[in-house]
Structures are given as C-alpha cells and as structure tokens.
Design an enzyme around this catalytic site. Structure first.
Site, mmCIF file in Angstrom:
data_model
loop_
_atom_site.group_PDB
_atom_site.id
_atom_site.type_symbol
_atom_site.label_atom_id
_atom_site.label_comp_id
_atom_site.label_asym_id
_atom_site.label_seq_id
_atom_site.Cartn_x
_atom_site.Cartn_y
_atom_site.Cartn_z
ATOM 1 N N LEU A 43 -27.291 -56.083 20.098
ATOM 2 C CA LEU A 43 -26.931 -55.384 21.332
ATOM 3 C C LEU A 43 -26.917 -53.889 21.088
ATOM 4 O O LEU A 43 -26.423 -53.464 20.039
ATOM 5 C CB LEU A 43 -25.557 -55.857 21.834
ATOM 6 C CG LEU A 43 -25.573 -57.276 22.411
ATOM 7 C CD1 LEU A 43 -24.155 -57.769 22.660
ATOM 8 C CD2 LEU A 43 -26.396 -57.319 23.693
ATOM 9 N N HIS A 89 -27.531 -45.964 19.736
ATOM 10 C CA HIS A 89 -28.575 -46.997 19.718
ATOM 11 C C HIS A 89 -29.277 -47.130 21.068
ATOM 12 O O HIS A 89 -29.253 -48.179 21.696
ATOM 13 C CB HIS A 89 -28.044 -48.342 19.234
ATOM 14 C CG HIS A 89 -26.689 -48.764 19.752
ATOM 15 N ND1 HIS A 89 -26.361 -48.729 21.069
ATOM 16 C CD2 HIS A 89 -25.598 -49.235 19.105
ATOM 17 C CE1 HIS A 89 -25.126 -49.167 21.219
ATOM 18 N NE2 HIS A 89 -24.640 -49.466 20.042
ATOM 19 N N ASP A 110 -27.190 -48.911 13.015
ATOM 20 C CA ASP A 110 -26.464 -50.028 13.640
ATOM 21 C C ASP A 110 -26.633 -51.287 12.795
ATOM 22 O O ASP A 110 -26.634 -52.400 13.328
ATOM 23 C CB ASP A 110 -26.937 -50.264 15.087
ATOM 24 C CG ASP A 110 -25.957 -51.131 15.864
ATOM 25 O OD1 ASP A 110 -24.825 -51.343 15.383
ATOM 26 O OD2 ASP A 110 -26.335 -51.607 16.941
ATOM 27 N N ASN A 119 -15.081 -51.336 14.957
ATOM 28 C CA ASN A 119 -14.853 -52.606 15.671
ATOM 29 C C ASN A 119 -14.496 -53.746 14.723
ATOM 30 O O ASN A 119 -15.140 -54.784 14.684
ATOM 31 C CB ASN A 119 -16.060 -52.975 16.554
ATOM 32 C CG ASN A 119 -17.330 -53.216 15.766
ATOM 33 O OD1 ASN A 119 -17.524 -52.659 14.686
ATOM 34 N ND2 ASN A 119 -18.215 -54.033 16.292
ATOM 35 N N HIS A 122 -23.853 -60.152 9.945
ATOM 36 C CA HIS A 122 -23.163 -61.398 10.305
ATOM 37 C C HIS A 122 -23.739 -62.446 9.365
ATOM 38 O O HIS A 122 -24.926 -62.387 9.018
ATOM 39 C CB HIS A 122 -23.467 -61.813 11.744
ATOM 40 C CG HIS A 122 -22.922 -60.874 12.787
ATOM 41 N ND1 HIS A 122 -21.627 -60.918 13.226
ATOM 42 C CD2 HIS A 122 -23.509 -59.866 13.465
ATOM 43 C CE1 HIS A 122 -21.433 -59.981 14.147
ATOM 44 N NE2 HIS A 122 -22.561 -59.313 14.308
ATOM 45 N N HIS A 154 -21.132 -46.729 23.389
ATOM 46 C CA HIS A 154 -21.956 -47.940 23.536
ATOM 47 C C HIS A 154 -22.366 -47.983 25.001
ATOM 48 O O HIS A 154 -21.556 -48.312 25.855
ATOM 49 C CB HIS A 154 -21.179 -49.199 23.131
ATOM 50 C CG HIS A 154 -22.030 -50.421 23.197
ATOM 51 N ND1 HIS A 154 -22.488 -51.071 22.072
ATOM 52 C CD2 HIS A 154 -22.570 -51.080 24.253
ATOM 53 C CE1 HIS A 154 -23.260 -52.088 22.439
ATOM 54 N NE2 HIS A 154 -23.317 -52.119 23.759
ATOM 55 N N HIS A 201 -24.544 -44.452 12.497
ATOM 56 C CA HIS A 201 -23.929 -45.602 13.197
ATOM 57 C C HIS A 201 -24.087 -46.811 12.283
ATOM 58 O O HIS A 201 -25.181 -47.355 12.142
ATOM 59 C CB HIS A 201 -24.624 -45.860 14.532
ATOM 60 C CG HIS A 201 -24.054 -47.027 15.292
ATOM 61 N ND1 HIS A 201 -23.679 -46.942 16.606
ATOM 62 C CD2 HIS A 201 -23.784 -48.309 14.927
ATOM 63 C CE1 HIS A 201 -23.206 -48.112 17.015
ATOM 64 N NE2 HIS A 201 -23.280 -48.964 16.004
ATOM 65 N N HIS A 221 -22.073 -50.515 10.629
ATOM 66 C CA HIS A 221 -20.968 -51.486 10.557
ATOM 67 C C HIS A 221 -20.800 -51.916 9.102
ATOM 68 O O HIS A 221 -21.709 -52.529 8.540
ATOM 69 C CB HIS A 221 -21.274 -52.708 11.424
ATOM 70 C CG HIS A 221 -21.395 -52.366 12.875
ATOM 71 N ND1 HIS A 221 -20.317 -52.343 13.732
ATOM 72 C CD2 HIS A 221 -22.464 -51.970 13.605
ATOM 73 C CE1 HIS A 221 -20.720 -51.971 14.934
ATOM 74 N NE2 HIS A 221 -22.021 -51.731 14.886
ATOM 75 N N LEU A 222 -19.647 -51.592 8.535
ATOM 76 C CA LEU A 222 -19.390 -51.963 7.142
ATOM 77 C C LEU A 222 -18.474 -53.174 7.026
ATOM 78 O O LEU A 222 -18.336 -53.735 5.937
ATOM 79 C CB LEU A 222 -18.776 -50.786 6.376
ATOM 80 C CG LEU A 222 -19.737 -49.668 5.966
ATOM 81 C CD1 LEU A 222 -18.978 -48.508 5.328
ATOM 82 C CD2 LEU A 222 -20.806 -50.198 5.011
ATOM 83 N N ARG A 223 -17.819 -53.541 8.143
ATOM 84 C CA ARG A 223 -16.887 -54.691 8.115
ATOM 85 C C ARG A 223 -15.742 -54.444 7.114
ATOM 86 O O ARG A 223 -15.425 -53.318 6.784
ATOM 87 C CB ARG A 223 -17.612 -56.008 7.806
ATOM 88 C CG ARG A 223 -18.901 -56.247 8.571
ATOM 89 C CD ARG A 223 -18.700 -56.345 10.061
ATOM 90 N NE ARG A 223 -19.904 -56.836 10.715
ATOM 91 C CZ ARG A 223 -20.248 -56.550 11.965
ATOM 92 N NH1 ARG A 223 -19.512 -55.766 12.717
ATOM 93 N NH2 ARG A 223 -21.337 -57.057 12.490
ATOM 94 N N ALA A 247 -24.490 -61.047 17.805
ATOM 95 C CA ALA A 247 -25.442 -59.947 17.959
ATOM 96 C C ALA A 247 -25.361 -59.036 16.742
ATOM 97 O O ALA A 247 -24.265 -58.663 16.314
ATOM 98 C CB ALA A 247 -25.106 -59.157 19.217
ATOM 99 N N LYS A 274 -15.100 -43.755 19.314
ATOM 100 C CA LYS A 274 -16.097 -44.695 19.813
ATOM 101 C C LYS A 274 -15.610 -45.369 21.082
ATOM 102 O O LYS A 274 -14.513 -45.918 21.105
ATOM 103 C CB LYS A 274 -16.367 -45.752 18.730
ATOM 104 C CG LYS A 274 -17.279 -46.885 19.163
ATOM 105 C CD LYS A 274 -18.697 -46.404 19.328
ATOM 106 C CE LYS A 274 -19.569 -47.452 19.988
ATOM 107 N NZ LYS A 274 -20.530 -48.042 19.092
HETATM 108 C C1 NCD Z 1 -22.598 -54.845 16.527
HETATM 109 C C2 NCD Z 1 -21.658 -55.670 15.647
HETATM 110 O O1 NCD Z 1 -22.037 -56.773 15.224
HETATM 111 O O2 NCD Z 1 -20.551 -55.214 15.340
HETATM 112 N N1 NCD Z 1 -23.652 -55.692 16.996
HETATM 113 C C3 NCD Z 1 -24.858 -55.293 17.445
HETATM 114 O O3 NCD Z 1 -25.616 -56.135 17.936
HETATM 115 N N2 NCD Z 1 -25.243 -54.053 17.365
HETATM 116 C C4 NCD Z 1 -21.824 -54.223 17.634
HETATM 117 C C5 NCD Z 1 -22.572 -53.130 18.351
HETATM 118 O O4 NCD Z 1 -22.805 -52.067 17.816
HETATM 119 O O5 NCD Z 1 -22.943 -53.354 19.516
HETATM 120 ZN ZN ZN Z 2 -23.108 -50.956 16.390
#
Ligand code: NCD
Ligand code: ZN
Length: 346
Positions: A220, A175, A248, A42, A252, A137, A14, A16-18, A264, A100
């Site tokens: 989150l 998560h 996860d 996302n 940011h 989620h 899990h 996030h690579l953006r 988050a 997802k």
């Molecule tokens: C994630 C995000 O920033 O994309 N943020 C997080 O707090 N984990 C989104 C997610 O997985 O809930």
């Molecule tokens: Zn996530």
C-alpha cells in the site's frame, strides 16, 4: 568488463524496521548500504510520544550489526491526542525528524491514525512554526472510493486543503504511486517533496494480478496502471530535487504474506540499490541516481549530506542476491524485480 560508479552514501527516507526478532533480521539489510533512514512509527503499539521514540531508537541502536555506522531518524505517529509541546520538544532535541500521519485504517497498523483532521490542527500549526516535516500516507479510507483512486482523491480532499489551511507546513507525500501525485508535487515549488519506492518504479498492477495473484507484490498504496509507473520513473530519474528515495521496505513473514488475507508490504532493503542502478541505467539517467538516493532527501530535511560513499559495480553476468531473509519470526521474501540484476553495491 565491469563498470563502477561511486555516489554519496544513500539514505532511505521511508523505512519499516519493526521490532524484536524482525528488527534484528532486517536491520543489516539496510545498514549495509544506507547511512540513515526515516524509521516509520507504525509498531504495535505505535511510537506516539518523545519517550516512545527514545525507547525505540535505543532498541534499534542495540540491534545494529557490529561495526555498522547507521543513524535511525525517528518519527512520531500522529494521533488525535498528540501533544504539540511533546512533538516540539522531540524535534528540538534532534531526536525526531518528522511526524507521520496515517489516515485511520489506511494501511498496516494504522487504527490509531487520524479520522478528524481538525483535531490535529494545533500539532500541524506547531510543526509549520518550527519547520518540522509532516510525512503523509496519502490515501483516503472512504469505502466508497476505489482502492486504485485513493491517492488521487486524497490529494483533492485532504492534502490540498491541509496545506492551504496550514501555510508553511512542510509536507512529504510518501510513496507516491500516481501521475496525479507527481503532477501535484511538480506544481508546487515550496514546502513539498515526495518519496518514491523502488518497487513502484518496477511493477504495475498487472504484476500483482496477471497469471495468478502475487502476494509479494501487494503493498500500500497498491501499484497502479503502467502510465503511472512511467510517470514515477520519469520523476525519480529526472534529478528534480522534490523527489527522493523512500523504499517503504516493509517486511512481513511469508506466512502472513501468502495468506487468505495477506499483509501489505514489499521487502526491498536487500536489493534496492542494485535495482535502482539498473532502473536509472535503463532510463539513461545514472548521473541522477545520486540526487535521488543521496542528495534530494537530506536537502529537503535540512540535514547534511553524508560524507561517506557507496560504490556500485556492474558485472557482465547476473549477480546473485538472497531470495529470503531468515528472521526469528519466519522467512521474509526479498522483492523480485522480475529481471536479472547486474549491479551490486560493493
Ligand atoms: C507498510 C507496513 O507493512 O507497515 N505496508 C506497505 O504496504 N507499505 C505500511 C505502509 O507504509 O503503508
Ligand atoms: Zn510505509
């Protein structure tokens, strides 16, 4: 004196690579230690179709550091308009490994998520038929439910009914942050797994709120009470095949984290393996680290385990790691476990 352990190269189930400058900046932090990652969809706009996933995968591959060997495992963002045939085609060609499901409004960029679970039933039934995992989620968004209870309520109100209504659906509770999540997974032998993040093994809700608000610990699902952290540590370090690593790691910029309405997400890609080695050592469970980071995930996803390895070394002196990653969008703070790290991936 130093100690070394060598494990099958880990995967992150899990991540996030953006996109764009942020993708370029954070990708090396993951490829340095991980062979594969389940890449969250996302983005803005989200990765919804097979075509979206193809295009995003190409952008990730183009952003890889020179010489890196890394396979992005793509996911689709489930909407109420998702076409079961498109999902099946994306899975059949090997491009997309999971779908997802974000309850609408649950977290960062989840506005296009699911409000009415009946509307996604045909997709879930198709996924059950083809054995494609659903990543969940697991938090309700009902404003009447306290944020610290949202995972536990989700299990009763959504997860259990959806699983009963869709026999054979393979589900990853992502998560998990509560003993309730651990107990629900342990009570089921088939078609259910859970990812656990690195940061939820380290922090509880006091870390966020005591002695001043700490925005870099806000993510989150939000970290819960200490008893829940201890349940997660016991599950992760137990070797139980139903639990595996999903960091996860969610970058940011500092500007958006240190804000009146801070985003988050904890960014842990850089030091995740070092922290995990330490956590497993503290639990006297180093022998189970490999199961959690490198065996249980591929086994659940029915993918081969990696054939390459990663070596971790423990030094006598604390090891330094970058406190921030610089991206074209601004600096990103690396998760601070709150204790010195002695392990290092080499
Ligand atoms: C994630 C995000 O920033 O994309 N943020 C997080 O707090 N984990 C989104 C997610 O997985 O809930
Ligand atoms: Zn996530």
């Amino acid at each position: 004196m130093s100690t070394e352990i060598t494990i099958t190269r880990p995967d992150d189930w899990h991540l996030h690579l953006r996109d764009r400058a942020m993708l370029k900046a954070v990708l090396p932090e993951t490829t340095r230690h991980f062979a594969r990652a389940i890449v969250m969809p996302n983005l803005v706009p989200p990765v919804v179709t097979k075509a979206d996933a193809e295009a995003y995968q190409a952008r990730i591959l183009a952003a890889l550091p020179d010489g890196a060997s890394f396979e992005p495992l793509m996911t689709l963002y489930l909407t109420e308009d998702t076409d079961p045939a498109d999902v099946a085609a994306a899975h059949a060609c090997g491009l997309v490994k999971a779908v997802k499901l974000y309850p609408a409004g649950a977290t960062t960029n989840s506005h296009s998520g699911v409000r009415d679970f009946d509307k996604v039933r045909p997709v879930l039934e198709k996924m059950a038929e083809i054995g494609m995992p659903l990543c969940l989620h697991g938090e309700v968004t009902d404003p009447a439910v306290d944020i610290f209870d949202r995972e536990a309520v989700f299990i009763d109100r959504v997860l259990d009914p959806v699983r009963r209504a869709t026999p054979g659906l393979r589900v990853v509770m992502e998560h998990i942050t509560t003993a309730n999540g651990v107990d629900y997974v342990k009570a089921h032998d088939k078609d259910l797994g859970a990812t656990i993040t690195t940061h939820h093994l380290v922090i509880n809700r006091n870390h966020i709120l005591v002695g001043g608000i700490k925005p870099h610990y806000y993510c989150l699902p939000v970290a819960k009470r200490e008893e829940h952290r201890l349940a997660l540590r016991a599950a992760a370090t137990s070797g139980d095949a139903r639990f595996f690593l999903g960091t996860d790691s969610a970058p940011h910029t500092d500007e958006l984290k240190e804000h009146a309405c801070g985003c988050a997400g904890c960014f842990t890609a850089t030091n995740t393996m070092a922290i995990l080695a330490q956590v497993f050592e503290q639990e006297d469970a180093l022998a189970h680290l490999e199961a959690f980071t490198s065996h249980n995930g591929p086994d659940f996803y029915r993918l081969p385990r990696n054939s390459t390895t990663l070596t971790l070394r423990k030094s006598d002196k604390a090891v330094d790691y970058p406190k921030k990653i610089l991206s074209g969008e601004g600096p990103v703070t690396v998760f601070d476990p709150g204790f010195p790290l002695f392990w290092q991936a080499i």
